[in-house]
Motif scaffolding. Structure first.
Motif, PDB file in Angstrom:
ATOM      1  N   GLY A 177      34.031  38.213  41.573  1.00 34.76           N
ATOM      2  CA  GLY A 177      35.122  39.063  42.024  1.00 34.76           C
ATOM      3  C   GLY A 177      34.627  40.356  42.641  1.00 34.76           C
ATOM      4  O   GLY A 177      33.457  40.723  42.538  1.00 34.76           O
ATOM      5  N   TRP A 209      31.348  34.196  32.009  1.00 34.45           N
ATOM      6  CA  TRP A 209      31.660  34.834  33.281  1.00 34.45           C
ATOM      7  C   TRP A 209      32.452  36.113  33.027  1.00 34.45           C
ATOM      8  O   TRP A 209      33.260  36.183  32.109  1.00 34.45           O
ATOM      9  CB  TRP A 209      32.510  33.902  34.150  1.00 34.45           C
ATOM     10  CG  TRP A 209      31.805  32.663  34.571  1.00 34.45           C
ATOM     11  CD1 TRP A 209      31.726  31.481  33.882  1.00 34.45           C
ATOM     12  CD2 TRP A 209      31.065  32.467  35.784  1.00 34.45           C
ATOM     13  NE1 TRP A 209      30.980  30.571  34.586  1.00 34.45           N
ATOM     14  CE2 TRP A 209      30.574  31.145  35.764  1.00 34.45           C
ATOM     15  CE3 TRP A 209      30.791  33.276  36.884  1.00 34.45           C
ATOM     16  CZ2 TRP A 209      29.806  30.626  36.800  1.00 34.45           C
ATOM     17  CZ3 TRP A 209      30.036  32.763  37.920  1.00 34.45           C
ATOM     18  CH2 TRP A 209      29.552  31.451  37.873  1.00 34.45           C
ATOM     19  N   TYR A 211      34.957  38.630  35.162  1.00 33.01           N
ATOM     20  CA  TYR A 211      35.699  39.033  36.356  1.00 33.01           C
ATOM     21  C   TYR A 211      35.606  40.552  36.440  1.00 33.01           C
ATOM     22  O   TYR A 211      36.022  41.269  35.529  1.00 33.01           O
ATOM     23  CB  TYR A 211      37.139  38.556  36.246  1.00 33.01           C
ATOM     24  CG  TYR A 211      38.019  38.919  37.404  1.00 33.01           C
ATOM     25  CD1 TYR A 211      37.651  38.622  38.715  1.00 33.01           C
ATOM     26  CD2 TYR A 211      39.249  39.553  37.197  1.00 33.01           C
ATOM     27  CE1 TYR A 211      38.472  38.949  39.785  1.00 33.01           C
ATOM     28  CE2 TYR A 211      40.072  39.869  38.260  1.00 33.01           C
ATOM     29  CZ  TYR A 211      39.677  39.578  39.554  1.00 33.01           C
ATOM     30  OH  TYR A 211      40.485  39.904  40.620  1.00 33.01           O
ATOM     31  N   ASP A 214      38.255  43.156  35.397  1.00 34.22           N
ATOM     32  CA  ASP A 214      38.483  43.174  33.952  1.00 34.22           C
ATOM     33  C   ASP A 214      37.357  43.919  33.240  1.00 34.22           C
ATOM     34  O   ASP A 214      37.607  44.728  32.333  1.00 34.22           O
ATOM     35  CB  ASP A 214      38.561  41.747  33.405  1.00 34.22           C
ATOM     36  CG  ASP A 214      39.842  41.024  33.786  1.00 34.22           C
ATOM     37  OD1 ASP A 214      40.798  41.691  34.219  1.00 34.22           O
ATOM     38  OD2 ASP A 214      39.872  39.786  33.663  1.00 34.22           O
ATOM     39  N   GLY A 239      35.059  37.887  28.517  1.00 30.12           N
ATOM     40  CA  GLY A 239      35.402  37.361  29.835  1.00 30.12           C
ATOM     41  C   GLY A 239      35.933  35.945  29.755  1.00 30.12           C
ATOM     42  O   GLY A 239      36.779  35.614  28.920  1.00 30.12           O
ATOM     43  N   HIS A 240      35.406  35.075  30.611  1.00 31.49           N
ATOM     44  CA  HIS A 240      35.812  33.667  30.656  1.00 31.49           C
ATOM     45  C   HIS A 240      34.606  32.802  30.296  1.00 31.49           C
ATOM     46  O   HIS A 240      33.614  32.778  31.028  1.00 31.49           O
ATOM     47  CB  HIS A 240      36.307  33.293  32.047  1.00 31.49           C
ATOM     48  CG  HIS A 240      37.528  34.044  32.472  1.00 31.49           C
ATOM     49  ND1 HIS A 240      38.805  33.637  32.153  1.00 31.49           N
ATOM     50  CD2 HIS A 240      37.662  35.183  33.193  1.00 31.49           C
ATOM     51  CE1 HIS A 240      39.685  34.492  32.650  1.00 31.49           C
ATOM     52  NE2 HIS A 240      39.018  35.439  33.292  1.00 31.49           N
ATOM     53  N   TRP A 247      36.624  25.768  36.867  1.00 29.60           N
ATOM     54  CA  TRP A 247      36.228  26.198  38.205  1.00 29.60           C
ATOM     55  C   TRP A 247      36.654  25.170  39.255  1.00 29.60           C
ATOM     56  O   TRP A 247      37.231  25.521  40.291  1.00 29.60           O
ATOM     57  CB  TRP A 247      34.709  26.390  38.272  1.00 29.60           C
ATOM     58  CG  TRP A 247      34.231  27.723  37.815  1.00 29.60           C
ATOM     59  CD1 TRP A 247      33.558  28.003  36.665  1.00 29.60           C
ATOM     60  CD2 TRP A 247      34.377  28.964  38.503  1.00 29.60           C
ATOM     61  NE1 TRP A 247      33.274  29.342  36.582  1.00 29.60           N
ATOM     62  CE2 TRP A 247      33.759  29.961  37.712  1.00 29.60           C
ATOM     63  CE3 TRP A 247      34.969  29.345  39.708  1.00 29.60           C
ATOM     64  CZ2 TRP A 247      33.723  31.296  38.091  1.00 29.60           C
ATOM     65  CZ3 TRP A 247      34.925  30.688  40.090  1.00 29.60           C
ATOM     66  CH2 TRP A 247      34.319  31.640  39.287  1.00 29.60           C
ATOM     67  N   THR A 318      42.330  38.854  33.019  1.00 32.75           N
ATOM     68  CA  THR A 318      43.108  38.221  34.072  1.00 32.75           C
ATOM     69  C   THR A 318      43.025  36.711  33.906  1.00 32.75           C
ATOM     70  O   THR A 318      41.926  36.177  33.718  1.00 32.75           O
ATOM     71  CB  THR A 318      42.556  38.620  35.455  1.00 32.75           C
ATOM     72  OG1 THR A 318      42.600  40.039  35.593  1.00 32.75           O
ATOM     73  CG2 THR A 318      43.344  37.968  36.576  1.00 32.75           C
ATOM     74  N   PHE A 320      42.398  32.911  34.463  1.00 32.37           N
ATOM     75  CA  PHE A 320      41.265  32.422  35.243  1.00 32.37           C
ATOM     76  C   PHE A 320      41.655  32.042  36.672  1.00 32.37           C
ATOM     77  O   PHE A 320      40.992  32.444  37.635  1.00 32.37           O
ATOM     78  CB  PHE A 320      40.613  31.225  34.536  1.00 32.37           C
ATOM     79  CG  PHE A 320      39.335  30.785  35.182  1.00 32.37           C
ATOM     80  CD1 PHE A 320      38.197  31.566  35.105  1.00 32.37           C
ATOM     81  CD2 PHE A 320      39.258  29.582  35.874  1.00 32.37           C
ATOM     82  CE1 PHE A 320      37.016  31.176  35.700  1.00 32.37           C
ATOM     83  CE2 PHE A 320      38.084  29.176  36.478  1.00 32.37           C
ATOM     84  CZ  PHE A 320      36.953  29.978  36.389  1.00 32.37           C
ATOM     85  N   ALA A 323      42.186  35.065  38.737  1.00 28.93           N
ATOM     86  CA  ALA A 323      40.928  35.755  39.030  1.00 28.93           C
ATOM     87  C   ALA A 323      40.170  35.054  40.157  1.00 28.93           C
ATOM     88  O   ALA A 323      39.610  35.706  41.044  1.00 28.93           O
ATOM     89  CB  ALA A 323      40.068  35.814  37.767  1.00 28.93           C
ATOM     90  N   VAL A 324      40.160  33.729  40.149  1.00 26.96           N
ATOM     91  CA  VAL A 324      39.485  32.980  41.211  1.00 26.96           C
ATOM     92  C   VAL A 324      40.191  33.216  42.542  1.00 26.96           C
ATOM     93  O   VAL A 324      39.550  33.449  43.578  1.00 26.96           O
ATOM     94  CB  VAL A 324      39.430  31.477  40.875  1.00 26.96           C
ATOM     95  CG1 VAL A 324      38.894  30.679  42.058  1.00 26.96           C
ATOM     96  CG2 VAL A 324      38.564  31.244  39.637  1.00 26.96           C
ATOM     97  N   SER A 327      39.387  36.641  43.793  1.00 26.09           N
ATOM     98  CA  SER A 327      37.968  36.720  44.183  1.00 26.09           C
ATOM     99  C   SER A 327      37.747  36.148  45.570  1.00 26.09           C
ATOM    100  O   SER A 327      36.975  36.696  46.368  1.00 26.09           O
ATOM    101  CB  SER A 327      37.102  35.968  43.163  1.00 26.09           C
ATOM    102  OG  SER A 327      37.174  36.580  41.897  1.00 26.09           O
TER     103      SER A 327
END
Length: 344
Positions: A177, A209, A211, A214, A239-240, A247, A318, A320, A323-324, A327
């Protein structure tokens, strides 16, 4: 594990913060998060840096990070300093330059009698790291970069012994991100507009991961509660922690929504050619450094954020998929020309 011995004192009112390396990806995310939270921000950028974004509440300062007097004079009200400085991603640059950058950050934090905040990573733990990492997990680095990271944290801890400054490490997994330069755009999704993804390791391995928006928001919350921490402290940001499947699901949805892939058609999958990376590393030091981190994709790992949440409350998080999506937008891919549909 270290018990949660935090007082119940309320968070401190925003003071001022000096962000070193503010033009970098993490630095800029930190600048934005502190400014959004109402902190006056002095944002350091090297003299030769390009255009600097206009952000309310942010004073940009073009100065050499080793010019302690100039930095301290411009940020004389700062009670927090963020270390967002990074050398080039090579073993030699980290070994030669990272200690001097840490010394520069320590010097200005001591001059300001401030709290120095460092974003940490999982390199410290090495190939044999357990599946869940907490602040007391033994640090046994097995790569040159991991050894440098351990030394930097030791250097930082030593600087707090006389009480002139304080310090905290906020450790997180791989960043994504807030712009370019992560595994997402350099490897995993670089061919997403052509309906293809590249996964660097086994698809069932859990990896950590962070972001960046965050993580930056969590950094601000830690800064607000810094008086409740020890003179030197470490916290973990969860995080994630995901396998490849979230993904792939999120990237497939993005490829369809952006018109890069027909609905119902799967993504094509590729793997990262690690042997070629090692071979390329003979001529390109950055490839050698990258290849040394292969174990991060084969060793399951996540971070326990219990201490962080005991300090700040719920971790900024956020969802997932969102967030992707953001990003990819941050990469400018929302405006990319739509390629021809990929053949089945």
């Amino acid at each position: 594990m270290t018990p949660h011995r935090f007082t119940n004192a309320p968070p401190a009112a925003p003071s001022a913060v000096l962000v070193l390396g503010a033009r970098g990806r993490f630095g800029l995310a930190a600048v934005r998060a502190f400014a959004q939270a109402g902190w006056p921000v002095v944002a350091q950028a090297r003299p030769g840096a390009g255009a600097l974004p206009a952000i309310d509440g942010v004073q940009w300062l073009r100065a050499d990070v080793h010019d302690t007097a100039a930095l301290a004079a411009q940020a004389q009200d700062a009670q927090v300093v963020v270390h967002a400085l990074n050398p080039a991603y090579t073993h030699r640059a980290w070994s030669d330059e990272a200690p001097a950058l840490m010394d520069a950050a320590i010097a200005v934090a001591r001059r300001l009698r401030a709290t120095l905040m460092l974003p940490g990573n999982v390199y410290n733990y090495g190939h044999g790291m357990p599946a869940v990492l907490n602040e007391d997990t033994p640090q046994q680095p097995t790569t040159p970069m991991g050894k440098v990271r351990v030394q930097l944290e030791q250097r930082l801890q030593a600087a707090t012994h006389d009480g002139v400054m304080r310090a905290v490490v906020l450790r997180a997994g791989s960043f994504f991100g807030s712009g370019t330069g992560s595994w997402l755009d350099l490897a995993i999704a670089k061919d997403l507009p052509r309906g293809r993804v590249t996964w660097p390791g086994p698809q069932g391995v859990v990896t950590a991961w962070a972001y960046l928006p965050d993580l930056a928001a969590a950094l601000v919350k830690v800064a607000q509660h810094r008086h409740r921490l020890a003179a030197f402290d470490r916290l973990h940001f969860a995080g994630h922690a995901v396998t490849a499947q979230p993904w792939l699901q999120a990237l497939h949805g993005e490829a369809v929504a952006r018109g890069w892939l027909p609905a119902g058609q799967p993504l094509r999958m590729g793997s990262l050619p690690w042997p070629l990376l090692r071979l390329a590393g003979l001529a390109m030091p950055s490839m050698a450094a990258l290849a040394s981190m292969r174990y991060l994709w084969t060793t399951p790992h996540s971070l326990d954020h219990s201490r962080l949440c005991a300090l700040i409350g719920p971790e900024p998080h956020t969802p997932f998929g969102q967030a992707v999506h953001q990003s990819l937008d941050d990469l400018g891919w929302a405006s990319r020309a739509i390629p021809h549909p990929v053949a089945a």
